[in-house]
Design an enzyme around this catalytic site. Structure first.
Site, PDB file in Angstrom:
ATOM      1  N   ASN A 165      -3.373  45.302 -28.444  1.00 23.43           N
ATOM      2  CA  ASN A 165      -4.836  45.370 -28.529  1.00 23.43           C
ATOM      3  C   ASN A 165      -5.516  44.115 -27.984  1.00 23.43           C
ATOM      4  O   ASN A 165      -6.744  44.084 -27.869  1.00 23.43           O
ATOM      5  CB  ASN A 165      -5.284  45.625 -29.972  1.00 23.43           C
ATOM      6  CG  ASN A 165      -5.389  47.104 -30.272  1.00 23.43           C
ATOM      7  OD1 ASN A 165      -5.205  47.938 -29.397  1.00 23.43           O
ATOM      8  ND2 ASN A 165      -5.699  47.447 -31.510  1.00 23.43           N
ATOM      9  N   TYR A 166      -4.732  43.083 -27.677  1.00 24.89           N
ATOM     10  CA  TYR A 166      -5.245  41.938 -26.923  1.00 24.89           C
ATOM     11  C   TYR A 166      -4.673  42.051 -25.507  1.00 24.89           C
ATOM     12  O   TYR A 166      -3.936  41.201 -25.040  1.00 24.89           O
ATOM     13  CB  TYR A 166      -4.828  40.612 -27.559  1.00 24.89           C
ATOM     14  CG  TYR A 166      -5.341  40.363 -28.956  1.00 24.89           C
ATOM     15  CD1 TYR A 166      -6.407  41.095 -29.482  1.00 24.89           C
ATOM     16  CD2 TYR A 166      -4.772  39.389 -29.757  1.00 24.89           C
ATOM     17  CE1 TYR A 166      -6.873  40.859 -30.773  1.00 24.89           C
ATOM     18  CE2 TYR A 166      -5.238  39.132 -31.044  1.00 24.89           C
ATOM     19  CZ  TYR A 166      -6.281  39.874 -31.546  1.00 24.89           C
ATOM     20  OH  TYR A 166      -6.746  39.637 -32.818  1.00 24.89           O
ATOM     21  N   ARG A 167      -4.997  43.108 -24.850  1.00 23.05           N
ATOM     22  CA  ARG A 167      -4.422  43.479 -23.562  1.00 23.05           C
ATOM     23  C   ARG A 167      -4.426  42.288 -22.595  1.00 23.05           C
ATOM     24  O   ARG A 167      -5.427  41.584 -22.468  1.00 23.05           O
ATOM     25  CB  ARG A 167      -5.237  44.625 -22.987  1.00 23.05           C
ATOM     26  CG  ARG A 167      -4.688  45.274 -21.758  1.00 23.05           C
ATOM     27  CD  ARG A 167      -3.597  46.260 -22.053  1.00 23.05           C
ATOM     28  NE  ARG A 167      -4.067  47.490 -22.667  1.00 23.05           N
ATOM     29  CZ  ARG A 167      -3.263  48.493 -22.984  1.00 23.05           C
ATOM     30  NH1 ARG A 167      -1.964  48.392 -22.766  1.00 23.05           N
ATOM     31  NH2 ARG A 167      -3.737  49.591 -23.550  1.00 23.05           N
ATOM     32  N   TYR A 220       0.322  41.211 -28.552  1.00 21.08           N
ATOM     33  CA  TYR A 220      -0.366  42.299 -29.256  1.00 21.08           C
ATOM     34  C   TYR A 220      -1.071  43.184 -28.243  1.00 21.08           C
ATOM     35  O   TYR A 220      -1.924  42.721 -27.480  1.00 21.08           O
ATOM     36  CB  TYR A 220      -1.365  41.698 -30.244  1.00 21.08           C
ATOM     37  CG  TYR A 220      -2.164  42.675 -31.067  1.00 21.08           C
ATOM     38  CD1 TYR A 220      -1.663  43.933 -31.413  1.00 21.08           C
ATOM     39  CD2 TYR A 220      -3.425  42.333 -31.541  1.00 21.08           C
ATOM     40  CE1 TYR A 220      -2.394  44.813 -32.179  1.00 21.08           C
ATOM     41  CE2 TYR A 220      -4.172  43.207 -32.323  1.00 21.08           C
ATOM     42  CZ  TYR A 220      -3.662  44.446 -32.632  1.00 21.08           C
ATOM     43  OH  TYR A 220      -4.400  45.317 -33.397  1.00 21.08           O
TER      44      TYR A 220
END
Length: 537
Positions: free
Chosen positions: A478-480, A476
């Site tokens: 946004n969970y870099r 994901y």
């Protein structure tokens, strides 16, 4: 034309690379002079929003929304200048002058980038902090709102609730997450199984591109509008504001949260949850948080699985549903708590004793995250066998007293099964049973030992490889996570190199993102360690 663009892009890279090597104190002096002269009539207003290291407020502004103190160490690279724009003109000026003086731009809305990419760079850079661009204009009649990127999720929830207690936005749970970053990467939350992601509920946007043009959906075109809704922040421009579609919530929602240790059959329950949760009605959000505790009978450390669900409706409907679908969990009437939607947000943020005004608090006070942390993500398409879960527990029990390990399993299914994986850049839709968010945190004083915890996380991630999605192993955005691949700090990054991490975040949508980048920012002005590169790089 493509060969000309390629030549110009390579020239831009060479010139800027040379300037980075020879960067000096003059870099930011020249940049500041450029800002002041960009709009001479506005020079007095822009001086109010510029912070350099000689400014007494510089550190306070920089630290104000650093959510991961792994990136606030003495040796962490700092921006030459921080700009907190009050209007679009300030953003345009910063882009123009950064380009002119070969400074990278990092854009920060809430500061939750897990690798600090919104406020850290290894080449000379400027931070545009959107903290002053955070208005939320709600149109109850049309069930829409214009929201500026600097607003936090908490501010958006609060402002909508002020106008209507039965409308909200399909956004993340954590109140301090910035709307700009959230939408840029997708945005799942308590309502996504019913209404989709945040990006599925965006109907227009206002963006400043690399040439300083202000574009809306019509003028930017459908390709760019598609790309900014889930293609990751920092690649295509700076989104000033989003027009969002509001969704309905009932007057009463119902929540339960119950913990089960290994001694209380947590392994068997989690195994069963994998079959139950993705097939629950769309009105149900389901999460299992896996941590450790000393609650076993002999006081030894054990694994605790906390099963949490939110249902958009009252307990009289939710109780029989869960007792029919998941009787093994042993829920009783007393486990179910009815509340309003806004109260459920306070509960999920760990601030249920506070009033709703806490949603307006942008500080790290009451944060659910440890001061410093490393995170990773996975998507699961086949249930993990019990023996695989049993092999997971020893990994979690290895964490020493200084570490805080919580692994979140978040059920998918619902409307996510019905939305095409090409609808937006976010591809993790049909066939996904659940997402895993792995977390290891530690106290700030343990930062010198951070590598120990990061190594533990990498070992856990390696163990999970056989049980999660493959070819690619999905993640994901946004969970870099820079462990899965990154671009070069200097010079160009090839399509092949970027594909290593790009396909994990976006699957085949990566190709369309590269096409849009090539068309809209061929010189690759907006870039970072995991930004989309132009195709000819």
């Amino acid at each position: 034309m493509e060969s000309l663009n390629r030549s110009l892009s390579l020239l831009f890279i060479v010139v800027c690379s040379l300037s980075w090597v020879s960067a000096s104190a003059n870099s930011h002096d020249d940049f500041l002079e450029c800002l002041y002269s960009y709009h001479p009539k506005e020079s007095s207003s822009i001086t109010q929003v510029i912070y350099t290291e000689t400014n007494s407020s510089y550190s306070a502004v920089l630290d104000s929304s650093i959510r991961n103190h792994r990136f606030s160490m003495p040796n962490t690279p700092k921006p030459l200048v921080i700009v907190t724009p009050l209007n679009i003109s300030h953003v345009q000026a910063t882009i123009h002058c950064s380009k002119k003086h070969c400074l990278q731009i990092r854009t920060r809305s809430g500061g939750h980038d897990f690798e600090g990419l919104s406020y850290v760079s290894h080449v000379p850079f400027v931070v545009i902090d959107l903290v002053n661009l955070r208005s939320v204009d709600v149109d109850v009649e049309n069930e829409e709102a214009w929201v500026q990127s600097g607003a936090t999720v908490g501010e958006v929830f609060y402002r909508i609730n002020e106008r209507s207690t039965n409308l909200t936005f399909a956004a993340a749970v954590v109140r301090t997450v910035g709307i700009g970053g959230l939408i840029s990467g997708g945005g799942d939350g308590l309502l996504f199984r019913k209404y989709g992601l945040s990006v599925d509920n965006v109907i227009d946007a206002q963006l400043v591109d690399a040439n300083g043009r202000v574009l809306d959906r019509r003028s930017m075109g459908e390709d760019l509008f598609w790309a900014i809704r889930g293609g990751g922040g920092g690649s295509f421009g700076i989104v000033i504001s989003w027009k969002i579609k509001l969704v309905h919530v009932p007057s009463t929602v119902t929540v339960f949260s119950v913990g089960r240790t290994l001694e209380q059959n947590a392994t068997q329950l989690l195994h069963r949850w994998q079959y139950v949760a993705p097939n629950l009605p769309n009105d149900v959000y389901s999460l299992v948080a896996i941590s450790t505790t000393n609650a076993s009978e002999n006081g030894a450390k054990t694994v605790l699985s906390t099963f949490t669900s939110l249902f958009q409706g009252d307990a009289n409907e939710f109780i029989p549903l869960m007792q029919e679908r998941f009787p093994e969990l042993g829920l009783v009437k007393e486990d179910f708590i009815e509340m309003t939607w806004i109260e459920s947000l306070l509960l999920m943020n760990g601030v249920s004793n506070e009033t709703s005004e806490i949603l307006l608090d942008r500080s790290n006070r009451y944060s659910l995250l440890p001061p410093s942390f490393k995170s990773k993500s996975d998507y699961v398409r086949e249930p993990m066998p019990e023996i695989a879960l049993q092999g997971l527990w020893p990994q979690l029990l290895e964490v020493d007293e200084g570490g805080i390990a919580v692994q979140n399993f978040i059920a998918y299914g619902g409307i996510m099964e019905e939305i095409s994986e090409t609808e937006t850049p976010f591809p993790h839709r049909k066939g996904t049973l659940y997402k895993i968010n792995y977390n290891i945190g530690w106290l700030e004083e343990e930062n010198n030992n951070s590598q120990r915890y990061i190594s533990w996380m990498r070992k856990l991630y390696s163990y999970m490889g056989p049980f999660v999605s493959k070819s690619p192993r999905e993640a994901y955005v946004n969970y870099r996570d820079l462990d899965i691949g990154s671009n070069n700090y200097y010079g160009k990054t090839s399509y092949k190199q970027a594909s290593i991490w790009g396909r994990k975040y976006f699957k085949n949508n990566f190709d369309r993102l590269v096409y849009v980048k090539t068309k809209t920012d061929p010189k690759n002005f907006f870039k970072h360690e995991q930004s989309i590169p132009p195709r000819f790089h």
